[in-house]
Write an enzyme that holds these catalytic residues in place. Structure first.
Site, PDB file in Angstrom:
ATOM      1  N   GLY A 127       0.488   2.564  -3.759  1.00  0.00           N
ATOM      2  CA  GLY A 127       0.514   1.400  -2.877  1.00  0.00           C
ATOM      3  C   GLY A 127       1.262   1.730  -1.604  1.00  0.00           C
ATOM      4  O   GLY A 127       1.910   2.783  -1.501  1.00  0.00           O
ATOM      5  N   LYS A 128       1.174   0.881  -0.624  1.00  0.00           N
ATOM      6  CA  LYS A 128       1.950   1.067   0.604  1.00  0.00           C
ATOM      7  C   LYS A 128       2.009  -0.238   1.355  1.00  0.00           C
ATOM      8  O   LYS A 128       1.131  -1.098   1.187  1.00  0.00           O
ATOM      9  CB  LYS A 128       1.280   2.114   1.497  1.00  0.00           C
ATOM     10  CG  LYS A 128       2.219   2.741   2.505  1.00  0.00           C
ATOM     11  CD  LYS A 128       3.050   3.822   1.862  1.00  0.00           C
ATOM     12  CE  LYS A 128       3.894   4.578   2.861  1.00  0.00           C
ATOM     13  NZ  LYS A 128       4.301   5.875   2.293  1.00  0.00           N
ATOM     14  N   GLY A 129       3.037  -0.409   2.160  1.00  0.00           N
ATOM     15  CA  GLY A 129       3.151  -1.606   2.971  1.00  0.00           C
ATOM     16  C   GLY A 129       3.584  -1.250   4.375  1.00  0.00           C
ATOM     17  O   GLY A 129       4.081  -0.154   4.632  1.00  0.00           O
TER      18      GLY A 129
END
Ligand code: GLU
Length: 421
Positions: A110-112
């Protein structure tokens, strides 16, 4: 063309998908599996208000993307940068999936990111932005679901605010919801240095393989944040000579070597490494072409491109950054005999110690720095060895080898779980 211009024209998501397609093709991956793995599972966009110090309200845009959850909860950092885009976050999330698989830790990717230049915010504004953004993405995150961490321009203090925000809503302290926290709040020993330490473990393995003697090696490092500045210190401790470093304002070059501790102090005082006494100012583009043995890109994506790859002098490139090299540049470097330690292997030390931190949090445990670093070394050396072996066996470059390992592991997990319903 400057690296900044070249970078702006290349779409990181297209790069990530092309890298995946190459591996899927070689693995003869089933068509359905290819379609699943080439897209993110979830993409979440939020627009959220923040009270500014002057009394106004500003609306910011942020993202959290979960690429794959086949091997475990989503894992990956949150970056604050003015150039963040959904496509960039999607690419970074996909790279996290492969990274966790290469080192064999039980996470998906995941990444933000938030579109903001945090250097323009006060501490109070930064805290307000962090707390509201985390509240907005809270429907996705949790210690069993999705565990954020630091990335470009985010740090332990920001992780503390995120952990506190989540905990206030839960009504009790939930340390395992983010990693990269301060030690006093359930952070792990060695996490701050972990990305750089993992990179240096890989560089030592690669140097051994290539017959490069580290104490005789000259090193150039692009980026002087958490990864770059600490990599400079650690590689100098191994006896190497750091001849060039840079930050977002530009770089410095001293063929006889830079004293890293003094450069760190200079940057702290002046806000940039430029102007360092006894060194020549250079641009970020020039840094990549400096005469050296080892080049460590530790800044942003798309820095080594078709336009400048032919001018890279280093024999060994160690990607502490995510996505610094485009597929065209990869081909050129490979043709020129440059040995590449690809990002999904080279910078996996950060997420590996994040995993250690999460395990300690869930067990209410705290390991010594020695334990952390020893466990990190074992994992990095094993992953490097497996990638090198794959490269030899399949007669491919190191990036392709790392992808073959990673994509296979993720595809196998997905296959075993089966398609629901
Ligand atoms: N942001 C780091 C990376 O790109 C660390 C992610 C994490 O620790 O979850 O790998």
């Amino acid at each position: 063309m400057t690296t900044e211009h070249a970078a702006a024209q290349i779409n990181a998501w297209e790069v990530a998908q092309r890298q995946f397609d190459l591996a899927a093709e070689r693995l003869k991956l089933d068509e359905g599996m290819r379609l699943v793995l080439r897209e993110p599972r979830r993409e979440f966009t939020v627009h959220f208000p923040v009270h500014m110090d002057d009394g106004s309200v500003q609306v910011f845009t942020g993202y959290r993307v979960q690429h794959n959850l086949g091997r475990g909860p989503a894992k990956g950092g949150i970056r604050y940068h003015q150039d963040v885009s959904l496509d960039e976050v999607k690419a970074l999330a996909m790279w996290m999936t492969w990274k966790c698989a290469v080192v064999g830790i039980p996470y998906g990717g995941g990444k933000g990111g938030v579109i903001v230049d945090p250097k323009k915010l006060s501490q109070k504004e930064l805290e307000g932005l962090t707390r509201r953004f985390f509240t907005e993405i809270e429907i996705l995150v949790g210690p069993e679901k999705d565990i954020p961490a630091p990335d470009v321009n985010t740090n332990a203090q920001i992780m503390a605010w995120m952990m506190d925000t989540f905990s206030m809503h839960a009504g009790y302290t939930v340390p395992g919801v983010v990693t990269g926290k301060p030690i006093s709040l359930g952070g792990s020993e060695g996490r701050n240095e972990a990305t750089a330490r993992g990179t240096v473990f890989c560089v030592i393995e690669a140097a051994h393989h290539l017959g490069i003697e580290i104490p005789k090696a000259r090193v150039a490092i692009q980026g002087f944040g958490n990864a770059g500045a600490i990599a400079a210190r650690l590689i100098a401790e191994e006896g190497a000579t750091v001849v060039a470093v840079s930050d977002s304002s530009g770089g410095i070059h001293a063929p006889d070597g830079l004293e890293v501790a003094r450069v760190v102090a200079w940057k702290q005082e002046h806000g940039t490494v430029q102007g360092f006494p006894g060194a020549a100012d250079i641009t970020n583009a020039e840094l990549l072409e400096v005469d050296c043995d080892i080049l460590i890109p530790a800044a942003l994506e798309n820095q080594i491109t078709a336009a400048n790859a032919g001018n890279v002098k280093a024999r060994l490139v160690a990607e502490a950054a995510n996505g610094p090299t485009t597929p065209e540049a990869d081909e050129i470097l490979h043709r020129n005999g440059t040995f590449m330690i690809p990002d999904i292997l080279c910078n996996a030390g950060g997420v590996t110690v994040s995993y250690f931190e999460w395990v300690q949090d869930l067990n209410r445990d705290h390991w010594t720095e020695e334990t952390v670093n020893d466990k990190l070394r074992v994992i990095m050396v094993k992953a490097f060895g497996e990638t090198l072996e794959m490269a030899h066996r399949e007669q491919v470059d190191m990036r392709t080898a790392a992808y073959l390992l990673a994509v296979k592991r993720v595809a196998d997990a997905m296959e075993l779980r089966g398609l629901y319903p």
